[in-house]
Design a protein around this motif. Structure first.
Motif, mmCIF file in Angstrom:
data_model
loop_
_atom_site.group_PDB
_atom_site.id
_atom_site.type_symbol
_atom_site.label_atom_id
_atom_site.label_comp_id
_atom_site.label_asym_id
_atom_site.label_seq_id
_atom_site.Cartn_x
_atom_site.Cartn_y
_atom_site.Cartn_z
ATOM 1 N N GLU A 71 43.240 36.102 56.305
ATOM 2 C CA GLU A 71 44.448 36.925 56.244
ATOM 3 C C GLU A 71 45.596 36.160 55.598
ATOM 4 N N GLU A 72 45.730 34.888 55.916
ATOM 5 C CA GLU A 72 46.799 34.069 55.330
ATOM 6 C C GLU A 72 46.623 33.935 53.822
ATOM 7 N N VAL A 73 45.385 33.676 53.388
ATOM 8 C CA VAL A 73 45.119 33.547 51.956
ATOM 9 C C VAL A 73 45.356 34.882 51.248
ATOM 10 N N ALA A 74 44.895 35.967 51.846
ATOM 11 C CA ALA A 74 45.076 37.287 51.228
ATOM 12 C C ALA A 74 46.556 37.628 51.114
ATOM 13 N N ARG A 75 47.330 37.304 52.143
ATOM 14 C CA ARG A 75 48.768 37.600 52.100
ATOM 15 C C ARG A 75 49.439 36.797 50.989
ATOM 16 N N ALA A 76 49.103 35.505 50.891
ATOM 17 C CA ALA A 76 49.693 34.677 49.834
ATOM 18 C C ALA A 76 49.267 35.163 48.450
ATOM 19 N N ALA A 96 40.372 34.399 45.759
ATOM 20 C CA ALA A 96 39.629 33.142 45.592
ATOM 21 C C ALA A 96 38.870 33.080 44.271
ATOM 22 N N THR A 97 39.575 33.372 43.167
ATOM 23 C CA THR A 97 39.035 33.121 41.837
ATOM 24 C C THR A 97 39.461 31.709 41.453
ATOM 25 N N LEU A 98 38.499 30.808 41.351
ATOM 26 C CA LEU A 98 38.782 29.373 41.287
ATOM 27 C C LEU A 98 38.148 28.716 40.068
ATOM 28 N N TYR A 99 38.862 27.707 39.531
ATOM 29 C CA TYR A 99 38.351 26.919 38.411
ATOM 30 C C TYR A 99 38.640 25.441 38.655
ATOM 31 N N ARG A 100 37.858 24.611 38.004
ATOM 32 C CA ARG A 100 37.971 23.172 38.236
ATOM 33 C C ARG A 100 39.362 22.640 37.910
ATOM 34 N N ASP A 101 39.959 23.164 36.846
ATOM 35 C CA ASP A 101 41.281 22.686 36.436
ATOM 36 C C ASP A 101 41.898 23.699 35.480
ATOM 37 N N ASP A 102 43.124 23.421 35.044
ATOM 38 C CA ASP A 102 43.827 24.348 34.166
ATOM 39 C C ASP A 102 43.149 24.482 32.810
ATOM 40 N N GLU A 103 42.487 23.439 32.345
ATOM 41 C CA GLU A 103 41.807 23.522 31.065
ATOM 42 C C GLU A 103 40.685 24.550 31.113
ATOM 43 N N ARG A 104 39.971 24.622 32.238
ATOM 44 C CA ARG A 104 38.924 25.652 32.380
ATOM 45 C C ARG A 104 39.553 27.045 32.371
ATOM 46 N N VAL A 105 40.721 27.187 33.001
ATOM 47 C CA VAL A 105 41.419 28.472 32.987
ATOM 48 C C VAL A 105 41.792 28.845 31.561
ATOM 49 N N ARG A 106 42.292 27.879 30.805
ATOM 50 C CA ARG A 106 42.676 28.140 29.420
ATOM 51 C C ARG A 106 41.473 28.594 28.587
ATOM 52 N N ARG A 107 40.330 28.005 28.836
ATOM 53 C CA ARG A 107 39.121 28.406 28.103
ATOM 54 C C ARG A 107 38.738 29.852 28.423
ATOM 55 N N VAL A 108 38.941 30.249 29.684
ATOM 56 C CA VAL A 108 38.647 31.636 30.070
ATOM 57 C C VAL A 108 39.574 32.596 29.327
#
Length: 263
Positions: A71-76, A96-108
């Motif tokens: 609930e805490e994670v969903a609220r945040a 909880a969509t997660l990546y190793r680091d910002d560079e992986r996010v940029r690739r997405v």
């Protein structure tokens, strides 16, 4: 993922903000961590750092069983998404969509640029409204005990048949109302998504949820849409209750799903 101290939690994707003050300054995400943007070719992913030890695959299997933590994670998560959608059109990502680091996010962002751009164009200038219809009992659901005395058995059966007749008629009226609501609201919206009816035990509201739909509405048509809901609610039979909520970020219509690397 557990080998790094922190990983990137992705909340939403929006257009890259232009020059000027940071529109997300002061916004806090999961664990109270500040959010930031990762940009690529006009798109911006809104992310924050979270501890890898709490969000790696093994940890999440246990934590998703912890309802307080969830609930805490969903609220945040929703707090960040709401902050993003107040300033710009956005594609909300699932919890909880997660990546190793910002560079992986940029690739997405680079890899899925066309898909994100298409969804952002579709959602721009539109909001979501949730419309629910509940079937509300108008008579006791339990059969009253038959009175003692001559003919009481026949009277009991007569009352029972009458209850069943009223119940069946009530269901027919509620079904007809749902059809009218959907037909009229579709004329005032861009799209509709139907969701599974809510469990009465979980929702803790009176009645049985028989319609649970989301409508994508142009911002300039909101008044017309809500006016139609109001008229339909006034026409509802006593066996039904109509509820509307919104405007919300259009979660139901942001169909682009990213699995991340930790789910």
């Amino acid at each position: 993922m557990s080998g790094t101290a922190e990983i990137s939690y992705l909340y939403a994707v929006t257009r890259a903000p232009g020059p000027g003050p940071d529109p997300f300054e002061g916004v806090r995400g999961v664990g109270g961590r500040p959010v930031r943007t990762v940009e690529c070719d006009g798109l911006a992913a809104v992310v924050s750092a979270v501890p890898a030890a709490e969000f790696d695959e093994e940890a999440l299997k246990e934590r998703f069983e912890d309802l307080v933590w969830l609930e805490e994670v969903a609220r945040a998560h929703h707090t960040v998404v709401d902050a993003v959608t107040r300033s710009a059109v956005a594609v909300p990502l699932r919890l909880a969509t997660l990546y190793r680091d910002d560079e992986r996010v940029r690739r997405v962002l680079e890899r899925e640029h066309a898909a994100f751009d298409s969804v952002l164009r579709r959602l721009d200038g539109r909001v979501e409204f949730a419309v629910k219809v509940f079937s509300v009992p108008t008579s006791p659901t339990e059969d009253a005990p038959a009175e003692r005395g001559p003919g009481s058995g026949r009277e009991y059966l007569r009352r029972r048949r009458e209850r069943h007749r009223r119940r069946d008629e009530g269901w027919r009226l509620v079904g007809d109302l749902c059809d009218r609501i959907d037909a009229e609201l579709l004329q005032r919206s861009r799209d509709r998504r139907t969701h599974r009816p809510q469990s009465a035990a979980l929702s803790r509201v009176e009645g049985e949820n028989v319609m649970n739909a989301a409508y994508l509405v142009d911002e300039e048509d909101v008044a017309s849409f809500l006016g139609a809901v109001g008229r339909l609610r006034e026409q509802a039979p006593g066996e039904a209750r109509v509820e509307v909520s919104g405007p919300w970020a259009p979660y139901s219509f942001a169909s682009l799903e990213m699995d991340g690397e930790g789910s």
